[in-house]
Structures are given as structure tokens and as C-alpha cells.
Scaffold this motif. Structure first.
Motif, mmCIF file in Angstrom:
data_model
loop_
_atom_site.group_PDB
_atom_site.id
_atom_site.type_symbol
_atom_site.label_atom_id
_atom_site.label_comp_id
_atom_site.label_asym_id
_atom_site.label_seq_id
_atom_site.Cartn_x
_atom_site.Cartn_y
_atom_site.Cartn_z
ATOM 1 N N SER A 88 0.819 -1.214 0.000
ATOM 2 C CA SER A 88 0.000 0.000 0.000
ATOM 3 C C SER A 88 0.848 1.256 0.000
ATOM 4 O O SER A 88 0.469 2.273 -0.590
ATOM 5 N N SER A 89 2.000 1.220 0.663
ATOM 6 C CA SER A 89 2.892 2.373 0.676
ATOM 7 C C SER A 89 3.391 2.694 -0.728
ATOM 8 O O SER A 89 3.451 3.861 -1.124
ATOM 9 N N ILE A 90 3.736 1.678 -1.481
ATOM 10 C CA ILE A 90 4.198 1.894 -2.854
ATOM 11 C C ILE A 90 3.068 2.461 -3.706
ATOM 12 O O ILE A 90 3.273 3.365 -4.522
ATOM 13 N N VAL A 91 1.842 1.966 -3.492
ATOM 14 C CA VAL A 91 0.691 2.453 -4.252
ATOM 15 C C VAL A 91 0.385 3.899 -3.891
ATOM 16 O O VAL A 91 0.268 4.767 -4.766
ATOM 17 N N ARG A 92 0.251 4.191 -2.617
ATOM 18 C CA ARG A 92 -0.164 5.529 -2.181
ATOM 19 C C ARG A 92 0.895 6.589 -2.487
ATOM 20 O O ARG A 92 0.570 7.722 -2.819
ATOM 21 N N ASN A 93 2.150 6.221 -2.355
ATOM 22 C CA ASN A 93 3.234 7.196 -2.546
ATOM 23 C C ASN A 93 3.750 7.235 -3.972
ATOM 24 O O ASN A 93 4.720 7.948 -4.251
ATOM 25 N N ASN A 94 3.137 6.476 -4.851
ATOM 26 C CA ASN A 94 3.581 6.423 -6.250
ATOM 27 C C ASN A 94 5.067 6.111 -6.332
ATOM 28 O O ASN A 94 5.814 6.695 -7.123
ATOM 29 N N ALA A 95 5.512 5.177 -5.502
ATOM 30 C CA ALA A 95 6.916 4.769 -5.509
ATOM 31 C C ALA A 95 7.181 3.860 -6.699
ATOM 32 O O ALA A 95 6.257 3.372 -7.364
ATOM 33 N N SER A 96 8.447 3.608 -6.951
ATOM 34 C CA SER A 96 8.825 2.701 -8.037
ATOM 35 C C SER A 96 8.459 1.273 -7.668
ATOM 36 O O SER A 96 8.653 0.835 -6.525
ATOM 37 N N ILE A 97 7.958 0.530 -8.638
ATOM 38 C CA ILE A 97 7.651 -0.881 -8.383
ATOM 39 C C ILE A 97 8.930 -1.675 -8.149
ATOM 40 O O ILE A 97 8.870 -2.810 -7.651
ATOM 41 N N LEU A 98 10.094 -1.099 -8.450
ATOM 42 C CA LEU A 98 11.352 -1.788 -8.180
ATOM 43 C C LEU A 98 11.612 -1.909 -6.678
ATOM 44 O O LEU A 98 12.451 -2.709 -6.259
ATOM 45 N N ASP A 99 10.880 -1.141 -5.847
ATOM 46 C CA ASP A 99 10.977 -1.308 -4.395
ATOM 47 C C ASP A 99 10.548 -2.708 -3.985
ATOM 48 O O ASP A 99 10.967 -3.197 -2.929
ATOM 49 N N PHE A 100 9.679 -3.341 -4.768
ATOM 50 C CA PHE A 100 9.301 -4.717 -4.464
ATOM 51 C C PHE A 100 10.528 -5.639 -4.491
ATOM 52 O O PHE A 100 10.574 -6.636 -3.779
ATOM 53 N N LEU A 101 11.495 -5.307 -5.326
ATOM 54 C CA LEU A 101 12.697 -6.127 -5.443
ATOM 55 C C LEU A 101 13.736 -5.751 -4.397
ATOM 56 O O LEU A 101 14.390 -6.624 -3.820
ATOM 57 N N LYS A 102 13.904 -4.454 -4.160
ATOM 58 C CA LYS A 102 14.982 -4.000 -3.282
ATOM 59 C C LYS A 102 14.573 -2.689 -2.643
ATOM 60 O O LYS A 102 14.242 -1.737 -3.342
ATOM 61 N N SER A 103 14.575 -2.637 -1.324
ATOM 62 C CA SER A 103 14.198 -1.405 -0.620
ATOM 63 C C SER A 103 15.007 -1.291 0.655
ATOM 64 O O SER A 103 15.515 -2.288 1.175
ATOM 65 N N ASP A 104 15.119 -0.072 1.173
ATOM 66 C CA ASP A 104 15.826 0.158 2.436
ATOM 67 C C ASP A 104 14.856 0.468 3.563
ATOM 68 O O ASP A 104 15.211 1.078 4.560
ATOM 69 N N TYR A 105 13.614 0.033 3.426
ATOM 70 C CA TYR A 105 12.597 0.254 4.454
ATOM 71 C C TYR A 105 11.615 -0.902 4.454
ATOM 72 O O TYR A 105 11.502 -1.651 3.490
ATOM 73 N N THR A 106 10.920 -1.048 5.565
ATOM 74 C CA THR A 106 9.806 -1.978 5.641
ATOM 75 C C THR A 106 8.890 -1.505 6.767
ATOM 76 O O THR A 106 9.039 -0.387 7.272
ATOM 77 N N PHE A 107 7.932 -2.345 7.189
ATOM 78 C CA PHE A 107 6.967 -1.969 8.226
ATOM 79 C C PHE A 107 7.022 -3.015 9.335
ATOM 80 O O PHE A 107 6.796 -4.208 9.083
ATOM 81 N N LEU A 108 7.316 -2.558 10.547
ATOM 82 C CA LEU A 108 7.531 -3.476 11.668
ATOM 83 C C LEU A 108 6.808 -3.003 12.915
ATOM 84 O O LEU A 108 6.554 -1.813 13.084
ATOM 85 N N ASN A 109 6.493 -3.959 13.793
ATOM 86 C CA ASN A 109 6.159 -3.644 15.171
ATOM 87 C C ASN A 109 7.172 -4.349 16.062
ATOM 88 O O ASN A 109 8.103 -4.998 15.566
ATOM 89 N N GLU A 110 7.006 -4.231 17.352
ATOM 90 C CA GLU A 110 8.005 -4.795 18.264
ATOM 91 C C GLU A 110 8.127 -6.303 18.085
ATOM 92 O O GLU A 110 9.227 -6.854 18.089
ATOM 93 N N ARG A 111 7.009 -6.954 17.922
ATOM 94 C CA ARG A 111 7.006 -8.420 17.792
ATOM 95 C C ARG A 111 7.771 -8.873 16.548
ATOM 96 O O ARG A 111 8.621 -9.774 16.617
ATOM 97 N N LEU A 112 7.495 -8.257 15.407
ATOM 98 C CA LEU A 112 8.144 -8.663 14.166
ATOM 99 C C LEU A 112 9.604 -8.216 14.133
ATOM 100 O O LEU A 112 10.472 -8.930 13.616
ATOM 101 N N ALA A 113 9.885 -7.039 14.701
ATOM 102 C CA ALA A 113 11.271 -6.563 14.749
ATOM 103 C C ALA A 113 12.135 -7.517 15.572
ATOM 104 O O ALA A 113 13.276 -7.818 15.196
ATOM 105 N N ALA A 114 11.596 -8.003 16.695
ATOM 106 C CA ALA A 114 12.340 -8.970 17.500
ATOM 107 C C ALA A 114 12.567 -10.256 16.717
ATOM 108 O O ALA A 114 13.635 -10.877 16.807
ATOM 109 N N HIS A 115 11.580 -10.656 15.946
ATOM 110 C CA HIS A 115 11.702 -11.847 15.096
ATOM 111 C C HIS A 115 12.831 -11.680 14.084
ATOM 112 O O HIS A 115 13.544 -12.632 13.762
ATOM 113 N N TYR A 116 13.002 -10.455 13.595
ATOM 114 C CA TYR A 116 14.050 -10.162 12.619
ATOM 115 C C TYR A 116 15.393 -9.829 13.272
ATOM 116 O O TYR A 116 16.395 -9.683 12.568
#
Length: 815
Positions: free
Chosen positions: A565-593
Motif C-alpha cells: 500500500s505504501s508503494i501504491v499511495r506514494n507512487n513509488a517505483s515498483i522496483l521497491d518490491f525487489l529492493k528497498s531500504d525500508y519496511t513496516f515493523l512492530n516490536e514483535r516482528l522486529a524482535a523476530h528479525y
């Protein structure tokens, strides 16, 4: 060898075709090739004749069928498109044959692509037209937007079949008597609820909180977390669900408590708590949760799953505060006892939690209240002449039918609905509102609502092409971006003939993609393209992965949804699907990573460190999990997923007698994934497919079956160095991302194909491929922004035009 000359020219087509091309594509240019080309003939003879001849007929085609002066003669367009695909990707000639040089290959590709695109421009073909039914998600969204009623109706309807990877494909959306019975039942219930005729007799709605049997979450029980943003900030455990109150009145919220053991089978009255609260008619979020400020002793909050003796606290707390929550606010609370299980259980200490939430009512009914549904429906209120009941009924039903049918309504449309309205009114002296409810039910089961219907010009010959009307275009647009109906703004612009004006269309697309209804793209397109819907049914082995639980699974899914949704709303490049320097996390998932510094249960955008080993889709646990088995990773599944979903180059299906991978050597030594596949791929029948899949999957082996980083497999360090079939060596996730970025145009084409299939509700054919190439050529200059891909589809010939089916000449509107 001299490169084949290729020139770019404006297509000169017959008058009708030229008008069509100009109207849809404006000043687009297409590659055009000479009628005959000696270099192309020499390329085919040199690299293709050995296999594609009258005797061997490899790929079911022979050079005898090739007409270089006209690609539409002899060999069909689908075969030519196949030749173009495999030569562009370097899959042909096969590895056993000498490879053409870069310029030689590019010259042939330019000639063939130019020939196919030039033919498509001169011979417009938007593809076959198929009558398309709303699937159950589209039906639910359409009812929501038509009646402003916040009810998910999809679960009340049978699941839809899928085709080409999506469940909105016209060819598989059949209609059966059973389905029509369900439509009638659902339409009857929702129409009465929207009008305000919901039940005034008490009934109970039950919600069971999901329990996953997990033991630990980084040492803290999962029920110690805040479970929803609809619950107070200082809450832990419990749950919340959406409840629709049919009337203004009193409702009883009740729940059964448990101790988070595995024997959650009894509903003992001793464990039941309840509270009566007033609710207004409409949707509410009802929840029960414990307060953290009165949490148990810290020793009790830790689940001990050991064989050691764990002493019970000498003075355990005797009560906890349980809150009743409506729409995020506490409406009452009660003190409930805390207790401990017998020491004979491995899990010694358990604080109380909520097993089930019930809402019963209405009691002390006041009336239908003021709801968004009633405000939308009753735009006219009977009263002083001329506002009679019949007059208002016509106004109300005409307004609703216009949006429901996605077109201006005619007198006979209104008369059919008024007939239903009058019949309902005359039965048992029914009220005005009961007549309106019956007519709304008729709207919701009308073919004009259930089907995306498009008409053809009077006396149009089968096979001819014509531009769909603006209101039909608005219906296609809303179904694509919202999985729903066009709203008033879209319909008004369409009726004025302005919707497809370039600036207006751009403005509307930007508006629609920032609207909450665009979440349908996230849920329905991304959910199926990325296999996110499968995550709910994926069950990792609880012995291998005891930390996998519902909150973690939900966070995995939301990460990918929010990323899309971030790529859609922000009109970002679809190449972000392949390689990006960001993602979406909460404490639970960040600890998992293993990522520090993220606190709280809410997912938010997080900038990734260069060495995080995350980024893009392939660094996300959702994708890594659904492409694994329950108890171990799968190199093949992951490689196949990338080839099929990101590159549109799926390997052929495995033969039915393919042997399973061997987990042990003949000496009994455990084999890691690389060793298993090396042994398996010795079979020549297996090698041709695995040589493409395995390098991709092996590069992701440092992620286990739930997406965590790991270093060992079968007790030995994991090696993620590998090479593509063309010899390009790479290592791990980042190396794979670089390989995919080198193939960015192939990915852009694959993504555009998937999105166009979803937008059109049908599979793509050979005549569609030139349009896909035109879209990615245009988007390439700006690094493939998402909105440009979407606008390319919206202005494409298949989305704007319709071919008259062979079985029909002309039709009137469906009713």
C-alpha cells in the motif's frame, strides 16, 4: 553481423484503427520492422532450424510455417510471442547449442518485437469480452458503498473459483441455483438491516478469540500484549470484534475466561462475566481486555516450560481488572479472580485470559436510530404533497439503482422496483420502510448489480471493435481500484463525458488510490499475487517453531500489505518490491528479525540498516513462510515463487513420478538443502528445471521456515553462494536482489501482466502483449512508478475497448 535496422514510426492504420489508437494511446510510437529481413531469416536458420523443423517439431512449430514478411501468416501470434520471450530471457537457444552474440540476439529481438507491435497497432484487438459476475469480495464492497453499511458479507457467500491466479476472472465466476439462494438470503438480511428493520428480538452473536497453542514470545506470553488498536493503550490480552447493532437499545456484553491451558473445552458459568450497555444502531467494536497496571506478579507472567521446579509466588494476587470496551473506550469493568494451575502441568503459571466474547440484544429497544445507512437511503422523506410515499420511493430507488447498476436508470428500471415496493406494501399492511427494504433486496439480486454488463452498438457485427461508454469505463475503473461501485464523483464525470480526459483521469486515479477503498488492491490483488491469503492457513510445526503464534503471523501479513500500500499511495517505483531500504515493523516482528529499537504493537515504517538482511519482498517473513513447508524450508518452492510471480517465467509442472528429496545419505548422514538438491538434480529430467529454480532458493537458505535468520542447516554452516544458469555468480539475499534488478524490465513486464489480468478480469493473450510492452516502455523513463503502470493499463486498448462477441449482435441492458 550488422544489427538489424529498426526505425520508430507512427503507425499508419486503416481509418477505424487509426482513430482507436490515437484515442487510447495518444502520441504513442511503436517499433516497426521491414517487411522482410535477411538477418532474421539467417538467425532462425542458424539457431532454430535444428529443432524447429518438419521432422522434430520442437515446441510444436516449424520454420516451414514462418512468414517473415507478415507475422500474422503461418505461425500464430502466440507462438511468435513465445519465441520472443525465450530469446529475450536467453533460454533459447538451449545451453547445449552455441549462443548468439549480444548484438545478433538484440537485433533479432528488436525485429520480432517491432513486427509484433506494429501488427498489433494496425490491427486493434482489445480481446474477447466476457460477462463478468462480481465475486464475493466485490459484492460485499459494493453493498457497503451502496448502502453505507459496515458489514462484511463475503463469508456468507460461497468461495469463488480462481483462474490465472485471481478470483475475479470472468470465465470461472459461474452462477448456480445454490449461489442465487445465498444472494437472496444475504440481500434480504442486509436490506432490512440497512433500512432499520433489523431484529428487535434479542439474539446472541459469538466471537471466539484465536488461540494458537504457542508457548513463548521472546520469553513473554503472547496474551501479555495489547491485542488491537481498538483496545486501550494500557491493556493486555483479550480481544475485540466488529458487531452491528440492529437497533438503538441495550445490549449485554459477556465473555468466558480461561487460563490459557490446552483444555479450553468447558464454558463454565463460574467463568462467565457480563455487563449491559446502551448501544446505538450501527457498527461497533466490542472488546474485553485486562488492565496492565494491575498485572500479575512478574514471575507469573513468564510461562515456564522446563522440567525444573518453579516455586509458586508466596502471595499471588487475588484479582485482576477486566475491562469491557466499546469503540476503544472503557464502558465498565469487573474484578475477576486469578488462580494457578496444578504444578503437575509443564506450564506452571497462567494468568486469566478471555476465551470468547458474546453480545446479546437488543433489549429495551428504542428504535432504528440514526445510521449512515438510513441517511444514505432515505434521501426523501414522505410528508406534505408532493412528497408522497410513492414519490419518495421513486426518488430513493432511482438514486440507489443508478449507483448499483453503474449507469443512468430508465423508466422501466424504476417501474420494476416500484412493483416490488408496492407488492411488499400491500402484504399484511406493511410500512413504507418495509416496501423500500423489499425493493433494495431486488436491487441486490438484479443481474444489473451482480454482473459488470457492457452493451454493444445496435446492429454491430460480431468481431468488430468499439469504445465502451464512459459510464461503463467508470464501472471498470471502480472495480479495478476499489473492487466496488463507482461513487457519485466518478459517475457524474462519466455522464458528462469528462472522465477519460487525461488531466481528469490522473486526478481521479490519485484520489482513488488515497481513498480507504483502495485497500481492496492490497487485500485482493496483493493478497493473491503474493500468496498472503495462504498465510492464514499455513501451520508451522509447533515443535520446530514454538514461537510462531497469531500475533506474529498477523504482523507478517500486515508488513507485506502495508509495504504494498505504501508503494501504491506514494507512487513509488515498483522496483521497491525487489529492493528497498525500508519496511513496516512492530516490536514483535522486529524482535523476530533481530532488529532493535522498535517498541509497541503498531506497525510503522522503519528504515533498515545496510546489514539488516531485509528489504524488498524477499526479505519479508510472510513470503519466506508461505514458500516453506511446515517444518523446513523449500529451495524449490522459493525459486518457483520468484520465477512465477516476479519474472513471469514459471518452470513447467513437475512430472507426476518425481522422487522426493532424500534427507539422509546412504550412510545415514543428514543432508542439507544444497546436498539434497545436488543429488536430486543428477537426473537429467530434473536438471533442466532445477538449474533455474535452485540458485534462487539456495540464496535464501539463511532464512528458516518462518523467515528468521539462521546460520546452520543439518548442523553445518549454510553456503548461499550460487550462480544463475548464464554463469552470473551471486551470494545471499542482496546478491539475488542485484540479479533481479538487472532483470528489472522483465520484472516490470511480469508485474504489469499480473496487474492487467486483475484489472481486466481475464487472462492475457498474444494480442495483449504489445500493450504490456508499451506500458513498460513508457514507465521505464521514470523508473517504473506505480501510478504510471496503473494509468498505462487504464489508457490501454483492452481497458477502453470491447470486441463484439461472436455469439451476440446487440443486446439491451440486463435487468
Amino acid at each position: 553481423m550488422m544489427k538489424i535496422p529498426t526505425c520508430l514510426v507512427r503507425v499508419v492504420a486503416p481509418a477505424a484503427a487509426a482513430t482507436l489508437v490515437t484515442a487510447v494511446l495518444g502520441s504513442a510510437v511503436f517499433a516497426s520492422a521491414p517487411q522482410y529481413n535477411e538477418e532474421a531469416e539467417a538467425f532462425l536458420e542458424k539457431h532454430c532450424a535444428r529443432c524447429h523443423n518438419d521432422e522434430r517439431m520442437a515446441g510444436n512449430w516449424t520454420l516451414s510455417d514462418v512468414a517473415l514478411d507478415d507475422v500474422s501468416k503461418g505461425m500464430n501470434l502466440a507462438d511468435w510471442e513465445s519465441v520472443l520471450r525465450v530469446t529475450q530471457r536467453g533460454e533459447m537457444p538451449p545451453a547445449s547449442r552455441p549462443k548468439p552474440g549480444h548484438e545478433e540476439l538484440q537485433g533479432f529481438v528488436d525485429w520480432l518485437q517491432g513486427s509484433l507491435d506494429g501488427y498489433a497497432s494496425a490491427n486493434p484487438n482489445p480481446g474477447r469480452a466476457t460477462l463478468r459476475r462480481l465475486n464475493r469480495n466485490e459484492y460485499s464492497n459494493a453493498v457497503r458503498d451502496l448502502l453505507h453499511i459496515n458489514q462484511d458479507l463475503s463469508e456468507a457467500l460461497p468461495a469463488d473459483d480462481s483462474g490465472y491466479g485471481f478470483d475475479n476472472i470472468a470465465d470461472v465466476l459461474s452462477v448456480s441455483p445454490v449461489l442465487m439462494d445465498r444472494y437472496l438470503a444475504v440481500a434480504g438480511k442486509v436490506s432490512r438491516l440497512a433500512v432499520g428493520l433489523g431484529s428487535d428480538q434479542p439474539y446472541t452473536t459469538t466471537y471466539q478469540l484465536p488461540k494458537d497453542g504457542s508457548i513463548l514470545n521472546q520469553g513473554v506470553p503472547s496474551y501479555d500484549e495489547r491485542m488491537s488498536h481498538y483496545l486501550p493503550l494500557d491493556s493486555r490480552g483479550g480481544g475485540v470484534f466488529e458487531y452491528y447493532a440492529p437497533q438503538d437499545g441495550e445490549y449485554e456484553i459477556s465473555g468466558y475466561l480461561n487460563a490459557n491451558t490446552n483444555n479450553e473445552v468447558d464454558r463454565l458459568e463460574d467463568n462467565r462475566v457480563s455487563l449491559r450497555v446502551p448501544l446505538t444502531a450501527g457498527a461497533h467494536y466490542i472488546g474485553m481486555t485486562f488492565r496492565k497496571d494491575l498485572a500479575l506478579d512478574e514471575r507469573v507472567q513468564i510461562l515456564h516450560n522446563t522440567t525444573e521446579e518453579v516455586p509458586l509466588p508466596s502471595a499471588p494476587p487475588t484479582s485482576l481488572t477486566l475491562d469491557f470496551v466499546v469503540d476503544g473506550a472503557r464502558v465498565g469493568s469487573t474484578e475477576v479472580p486469578s488462580y494457578y494451575m496444578s504444578p503437575r502441568y509443564a506450564q506452571h503459571n497462567f494468568p486469566r485470559d478471555v476465551l470468547e466474547i458474546n453480545v446479546a440484544g437488543p433489549y429495551e429497544v428504542i428504535g432504528p436510530g440514526v445510521t449512515p445507512s438510513r441517511a444514505k437511503i432515505f434521501s426523501c422523506t414522505p410528508g406534505i404533497w408532493p412528497f408522497t410515499e410513492n414519490y419518495c420511493a421513486q426518488k430513493i430507488l432511482g438514486k440507489l439503482a443508478r449507483q448499483a447498476y453503474r449507469r443512468p436508470v430508465e423508466a422501466n428500471d424504476i417501474e420494476r422496483l416500484m412493483k416490488v415496493y408496492r407488492q411488499a406494501q400491500t402484504q399484511s399492511n406493511s410500512s413504507f420502510e418495509q416496501g423500500i427494504a423489499a425493493a433494495i433486496q431486488a436491487i441486490l439480486v438484479s443481474p444489473s448489480f451482480l454482473f459488470l454488463y457492457e452493451s454493444d452498438p445496435q446492429d454491430a457485427a460480431p468481431g468488430t471493435v468499439h469504445r465502451i461508454s464512459d459510464v461503463e469505463y467508470a464501472a471498470r475503473l471502480a472495480l479495478f481500484l476499489w473492487s466496488s461501485l463507482p461513487d457519485e464523483e466518478l459517475l457524474s464525470l462519466a455522464e458528462k463525458g469528462k472522465l477519460r480526459e487525461p488531466k481528469v483521469l490522473q486526478q481521479q486515479v490519485a484520489r482513488m488510490l488515497t481513498d480507504d477503498r483502495a485497500l481492496a488492491l492490497e487485500q485482493n490483488f496483493a493478497g493473491q499475487w503474493l500468496y498472503l491469503r495462504n498465510l492464514e492457513f499455513h501451520r508451522p510445526d509447533v515443535k520446530e517453531f514454538p514461537e510462531f503464534d497469531v500475533p506474529l503471523r498477523d504482523a507478517m501479513k500486515r508488513e507485506s500489505e502495508l509495504f504494498f500500500s505504501s508503494i501504491v499511495r506514494n507512487n513509488a517505483s515498483i522496483l521497491d518490491f525487489l529492493k528497498s531500504d525500508y519496511t513496516f515493523l512492530n516490536e514483535r516482528l522486529a524482535a523476530h528479525y533481530g532488529i532493535a529499537g522498535v517498541k509497541g504493537p503498531e506497525l510503522r515504517r522503519v528504515q533498515l540498516a545496510p546489514d539488516s538482511m531485509r528489504g524488498g519482498l524477499l526479505g519479508q517473513a510472510s513470503i519466506l513462510t508461505v514458500t516453506s513447508y511446515a517444518n523446513h524450508t523449500s529451495v524449490v518452492r522459493r525459486g518457483q515463487w520468484v520465477l512465477a510471480n516476479l519474472l513471469a517465467a514459471p518452470p513447467p509442472p513437475a512430472p507426476p513420478d518425481v522422487p522426493a528429496l532424500k534427507a539422509e545419505s546412504t550412510s545415514g548422514k543428514a543432508l542439507n538443502a544444497r546436498e539434497q538438491l545436488a543429488q536430486h538434480s543428477k537426473d537429467p529430467a530434473c536438471h533442466s528445471c532445477h538449474v533455474r529454480m535452485d540458485p534462487i532458493g539456495l540464496s535464501l537458505e539463511k532464512y528458516d521456515a518462518i523467515g528468521r535468520l539462521r546460520e546452520l542447516d543439518a548442523g553445518r554452516p549454510i553456503d548461499v553462494t550460487t550462480a544463475m544458469p548464464d554463469g552470473r555468480a551471486f551470494e545471499g539475499l542482496y546478491g539475488l536482489q542485484d540479479v533481479l534488478m538487472d532483470s528489472r524490465e522483465q520484472f516490470a513486464g511480469a508485474f504489469t501482466e499480473r496487474l492487467m489480468i486483475y484489472a481486466l478480469g481475464r487472462g492475457l493473450e498474444a494480442n495483449d502483449q504489445p500493450k504490456v510492452r508499451q506500458i513498460i516502455r513508457t514507465a521505464r523513463a521514470n523508473n517504473y512508478p506505480m501510478h504510471e503502470i496503473i494509468l498505462g493499463i487504464l489508457t490501454s486498448e483492452p481497458f477502453n475497448y470491447r470486441m463484439v462477441p461472436a455469439h451476440e449482435k446487440t443486446t439491451a441492458a440486463v435487468h
